[in-house]
Design a protein around this motif. Sequence first.
Motif, short mmCIF file in Angstrom:
data_model
loop_
_atom_site.label_atom_id
_atom_site.label_comp_id
_atom_site.label_asym_id
_atom_site.label_seq_id
_atom_site.Cartn_x
_atom_site.Cartn_y
_atom_site.Cartn_z
N ARG A 65 4.96 -109.79 3.54
CA ARG A 65 3.73 -110.11 2.95
C ARG A 65 3.99 -110.43 1.44
O ARG A 65 4.36 -109.79 0.53
CB ARG A 65 2.72 -108.83 3.04
CG ARG A 65 1.63 -109.15 2.70
CD ARG A 65 0.49 -107.83 2.59
NE ARG A 65 -0.66 -108.34 2.31
CZ ARG A 65 -1.22 -108.84 1.04
NH1 ARG A 65 -0.49 -108.86 0.29
NH2 ARG A 65 -2.34 -109.17 1.00
N PRO A 66 3.49 -111.56 1.03
CA PRO A 66 3.54 -112.06 -0.59
C PRO A 66 2.73 -111.17 -1.25
O PRO A 66 1.72 -110.66 -0.71
CB PRO A 66 3.34 -113.42 -0.37
CG PRO A 66 2.65 -113.51 0.82
CD PRO A 66 3.09 -112.54 1.74
N LEU A 68 -0.39 -110.22 -3.86
CA LEU A 68 -1.81 -110.69 -3.90
C LEU A 68 -1.95 -111.83 -4.89
O LEU A 68 -2.85 -112.65 -4.66
CB LEU A 68 -2.65 -109.76 -4.39
CG LEU A 68 -2.54 -108.38 -3.26
CD1 LEU A 68 -3.74 -107.29 -3.74
CD2 LEU A 68 -3.19 -109.00 -1.75
N SER A 69 -1.24 -111.84 -6.10
CA SER A 69 -1.43 -112.94 -7.10
C SER A 69 -0.11 -113.19 -7.69
O SER A 69 1.06 -112.35 -7.60
CB SER A 69 -2.26 -112.38 -7.89
OG SER A 69 -1.73 -111.51 -8.93
N ASN A 70 -0.07 -114.45 -8.59
CA ASN A 70 1.06 -114.80 -9.15
C ASN A 70 1.54 -113.96 -10.45
O ASN A 70 2.57 -113.98 -10.97
CB ASN A 70 1.01 -116.25 -9.63
CG ASN A 70 1.17 -117.12 -8.25
OD1 ASN A 70 1.61 -116.84 -7.48
ND2 ASN A 70 0.64 -118.17 -8.42
N SER A 71 0.43 -113.22 -10.76
CA SER A 71 0.66 -112.42 -12.02
C SER A 71 1.17 -110.92 -11.69
O SER A 71 1.63 -110.18 -12.76
CB SER A 71 -0.60 -112.38 -13.03
OG SER A 71 -1.58 -111.55 -12.22
N SER A 72 1.29 -110.56 -10.44
CA SER A 72 1.55 -109.17 -10.34
C SER A 72 2.37 -109.24 -8.81
O SER A 72 1.90 -110.02 -8.09
CB SER A 72 0.32 -108.30 -10.30
OG SER A 72 0.56 -107.10 -9.65
N PHE A 73 3.39 -108.39 -8.81
CA PHE A 73 3.74 -108.26 -7.60
C PHE A 73 3.00 -107.28 -6.44
O PHE A 73 3.32 -107.01 -5.38
CB PHE A 73 5.36 -107.46 -7.64
CG PHE A 73 6.27 -108.50 -8.46
CD1 PHE A 73 6.77 -109.61 -7.74
CD2 PHE A 73 6.68 -108.23 -9.59
CE1 PHE A 73 7.67 -110.42 -8.13
CE2 PHE A 73 7.54 -109.07 -10.19
CZ PHE A 73 8.22 -110.08 -9.49
N PHE A 74 1.98 -106.64 -7.05
CA PHE A 74 1.22 -105.76 -6.31
C PHE A 74 0.87 -106.35 -4.88
O PHE A 74 0.35 -107.32 -4.65
CB PHE A 74 -0.03 -105.37 -6.95
CG PHE A 74 -1.09 -104.42 -6.24
CD1 PHE A 74 -0.54 -103.20 -5.90
CD2 PHE A 74 -2.20 -104.88 -5.68
CE1 PHE A 74 -1.26 -102.13 -5.43
CE2 PHE A 74 -3.16 -104.11 -4.99
CZ PHE A 74 -2.55 -102.57 -4.82
N GLY A 75 1.12 -105.58 -3.78
CA GLY A 75 0.79 -105.97 -2.37
C GLY A 75 1.89 -106.37 -1.61
O GLY A 75 1.83 -106.58 -0.33
N ALA A 76 3.13 -106.64 -2.21
CA ALA A 76 4.10 -107.46 -1.51
C ALA A 76 4.90 -106.55 -0.74
O ALA A 76 5.04 -105.30 -1.27
CB ALA A 76 5.25 -108.04 -2.61
N VAL A 77 5.31 -106.76 0.60
CA VAL A 77 5.86 -105.76 1.32
C VAL A 77 7.23 -106.74 1.76
O VAL A 77 7.23 -107.79 2.33
CB VAL A 77 5.22 -105.52 2.68
CG1 VAL A 77 6.02 -104.71 3.47
CG2 VAL A 77 3.91 -104.92 2.23
N THR A 78 8.16 -105.85 1.54
CA THR A 78 9.57 -106.33 1.86
C THR A 78 10.36 -105.65 2.64
O THR A 78 10.47 -104.32 2.61
CB THR A 78 10.64 -106.42 0.54
OG1 THR A 78 9.64 -107.14 -0.45
CG2 THR A 78 11.66 -107.30 0.69
N ILE A 101 12.01 -100.45 4.29
CA ILE A 101 11.03 -101.30 3.68
C ILE A 101 10.78 -101.04 2.06
O ILE A 101 10.96 -99.62 1.92
CB ILE A 101 9.77 -101.55 4.32
CG1 ILE A 101 8.93 -99.90 4.28
CG2 ILE A 101 9.76 -101.92 5.55
CD1 ILE A 101 8.01 -99.89 4.94
N TYR A 102 10.40 -101.82 1.37
CA TYR A 102 9.60 -101.40 -0.08
C TYR A 102 8.53 -102.41 -0.38
O TYR A 102 8.48 -103.30 0.04
CB TYR A 102 10.56 -101.23 -1.30
CG TYR A 102 11.27 -102.62 -1.41
CD1 TYR A 102 10.73 -103.80 -2.36
CD2 TYR A 102 12.43 -103.00 -0.97
CE1 TYR A 102 11.08 -104.81 -2.63
CE2 TYR A 102 13.11 -104.08 -1.25
CZ TYR A 102 12.72 -105.12 -2.16
OH TYR A 102 13.19 -106.15 -2.47
N ALA A 103 7.52 -101.48 -0.75
CA ALA A 103 6.30 -102.04 -0.79
C ALA A 103 5.83 -102.12 -2.61
O ALA A 103 6.11 -100.97 -2.91
CB ALA A 103 5.25 -101.63 -0.21
#
Length: 186
Positions: A65-66, A68-78, A101-103
């Motif tokens: 999951r990428p 939420l915005s280009n200015s922050s990594f918040f919300g990305a799930v890897t 996983i890391y989020a």
Amino acid sequence: MANPIIIIAFQILLLAAAVSARKGEDFAKTIDRKLLGLRKEKLTFFRVYWHDIQSGSNPSSVVLRPPLSNSSFFGAVTVIDNRLTTEVRVNSTLVGQAQGIYAAVGQRDASALMVMNFAFTTGKYNGSTISILGRNAVFTKVREMPVIGGSGLFRFARGYVEARTMWLDQKTGDATVEYSCYVLHY
């Protein structure tokens, strides 16, 4: 005559209540540690290098999951299946995989929730794992996360790891992180 019948019926009800209440308590019991082969606790230290590769045709780390915005990594799930090696070089001796996983959980900082197992594949620890769950303030020089369990030779493990970024490519996101692990186990 009714008096003895009532008393007997009451005793039967009490016995039935006691038996049914007891059944709910039988799900757990104390056992001797030695029955599971648990002897004196040991402290094991090891250092491995965690290789998070997001670039190329065969990445070991995939963003599910990428942000939420280009200015922050918040919300990305890897999700990860990263190599664990004995040295900083990615092609050095492989000792296991970091799987989990890391989020990205920090809205105002680069912090991640790490949920992963170090699954060892060589030597004495082959088939054993340690489980790590904690906050990783990614740009802090040294990050500490708890070891919350393990399997195999690390059964009943607890302890902590210290993570230090050794190398990071800002463009691709590829990184190598040193994990110094302090693990108490039986």
